[in-house]
Design a protein around this motif. Sequence first.
Motif, PDB file in Angstrom:
ATOM      1  N   HIS A 138       0.532   0.178  13.992  1.00  0.00           N
ATOM      2  CA  HIS A 138       1.484  -0.813  13.484  1.00  0.00           C
ATOM      3  C   HIS A 138       2.856  -0.168  13.366  1.00  0.00           C
ATOM      4  CE1 HIS A 138       3.444  -3.607  10.670  1.00  0.00           C
ATOM      5  NE2 HIS A 138       2.511  -4.490  10.968  1.00  0.00           N
ATOM      6  N   GLY A 139       3.909  -0.957  13.651  1.00  0.00           N
ATOM      7  CA  GLY A 139       5.264  -0.417  13.613  1.00  0.00           C
ATOM      8  C   GLY A 139       5.726   0.014  12.245  1.00  0.00           C
ATOM      9  N   GLY A 140       5.231  -0.621  11.171  1.00  0.00           N
ATOM     10  CA  GLY A 140       5.569  -0.222   9.804  1.00  0.00           C
ATOM     11  C   GLY A 140       6.910  -0.747   9.342  1.00  0.00           C
ATOM     12  N   GLY A 141       6.917  -1.487   8.200  1.00  0.00           N
ATOM     13  CA  GLY A 141       8.153  -1.972   7.614  1.00  0.00           C
ATOM     14  C   GLY A 141       8.507  -3.380   8.036  1.00  0.00           C
ATOM     15  N   TRP A 176       1.785   1.141   4.380  1.00  0.00           N
ATOM     16  CA  TRP A 176       2.420   1.444   5.654  1.00  0.00           C
ATOM     17  C   TRP A 176       2.974   0.172   6.296  1.00  0.00           C
ATOM     18  CZ3 TRP A 176       4.766   4.891   8.339  1.00  0.00           C
ATOM     19  CH2 TRP A 176       5.073   4.606   9.669  1.00  0.00           C
ATOM     20  N   ILE A 177       2.167  -0.882   6.341  1.00  0.00           N
ATOM     21  CA  ILE A 177       2.566  -2.122   7.013  1.00  0.00           C
ATOM     22  C   ILE A 177       3.857  -2.679   6.416  1.00  0.00           C
ATOM     23  CG2 ILE A 177       1.914  -4.538   7.395  1.00  0.00           C
ATOM     24  CD1 ILE A 177      -1.023  -3.556   7.458  1.00  0.00           C
ATOM     25  N   ASN A 178       3.958  -2.689   5.088  1.00  0.00           N
ATOM     26  CA  ASN A 178       5.092  -3.335   4.428  1.00  0.00           C
ATOM     27  C   ASN A 178       6.292  -2.410   4.239  1.00  0.00           C
ATOM     28  OD1 ASN A 178       3.550  -5.688   4.142  1.00  0.00           O
ATOM     29  ND2 ASN A 178       2.692  -4.984   2.198  1.00  0.00           N
ATOM     30  N   SER A 179       6.043  -1.110   4.056  1.00  0.00           N
ATOM     31  CA  SER A 179       7.120  -0.202   3.654  1.00  0.00           C
ATOM     32  C   SER A 179       7.275   1.023   4.542  1.00  0.00           C
ATOM     33  CB  SER A 179       6.885   0.267   2.207  1.00  0.00           C
ATOM     34  OG  SER A 179       6.746  -0.839   1.337  1.00  0.00           O
TER      35      SER A 179
END
Length: 314
Positions: A138-141, A176-179
Amino acid sequence: MFAVLMGGVTAQAESPGASGSADPTDNGGSLTFAAQADIARVVAYWTPERMAAAVPADVPMTSGKAPISLRRVPEDKQVGRVDGAEPRGGVPMMAADIHSMSGRVFYTGDQGGNYSCSASTVNSNGKRVVFTAGHCVHGGGAGRGWHTNWVFVPAYHAGSPYGTWTAYQLWAKNGWINSADRAYDVAAAVMNPLNGVRIVDAVGGQGIKWGIGYGQTIYQFGYPAYAPYNGSQLYYCSGATWNEGGFPTISCSMTGGASGGPWLESYGQQFWAYLYSVNSWQFWNPDPSHVYKWQGPYFSYDTAGSLFDLVKDM
């Protein structure tokens, strides 16, 4: 595509087995890919030429911090250990060894382009799990998404005797996904069977430990792809980890492309070892061509144990 909330787990597709998993620490899941036509498309996409041209994954850009759980983790979950497994089918057992459980990951990034990472199989009830870094799925953020065309090639060396395995689901920590917080830079892929064989049955699976602290002697593996490496071979470093800002740290000169590769504790004591962390974050010497140490997320129940519990029965 739809989203449902199941006991604290955000899933963006139907997730067999997830609804029965107690997971208080927020994991996010990708779409489910199981249709034979889609599997065949992804395998066909990854020609030898595309694999050779894949660019090493970008490492996290945020520094992160060691996570502090806001939830009470049950005492029996704070420290965990799951043993590994030898291969059981698909290839003769003597054809595989501990290094066959490590491999190269290839994917199309959420913003385009083809990339490579490293990863390893992990034993579970479902015999279908691969662990890697969060930034490898996942690209992250904000504004980032799941990578696609995701495959794992065990024992890669310009190809593999074990074939190319496609992902059924990708899972990462919401931290990781959100931040894009590298304290949560760990992920799991649930793999589709290949020719009716599950991946751990084919090549074996590492064990996994969490909550065991720093100062562990580990062997760190990966497929570095930036010069002077080219991604074609598995390399390793070894030594005792130390605590640097809450992150396990080890000296190593591997370059990009090694992201997601396993840190193995108790290596060489039996067919498999225990996954202790994964390659996440590089530190550079003044000469920018030379990496001299790596960090990985600390494997606690919050970061790794709950993720394993989520996918172990899939």
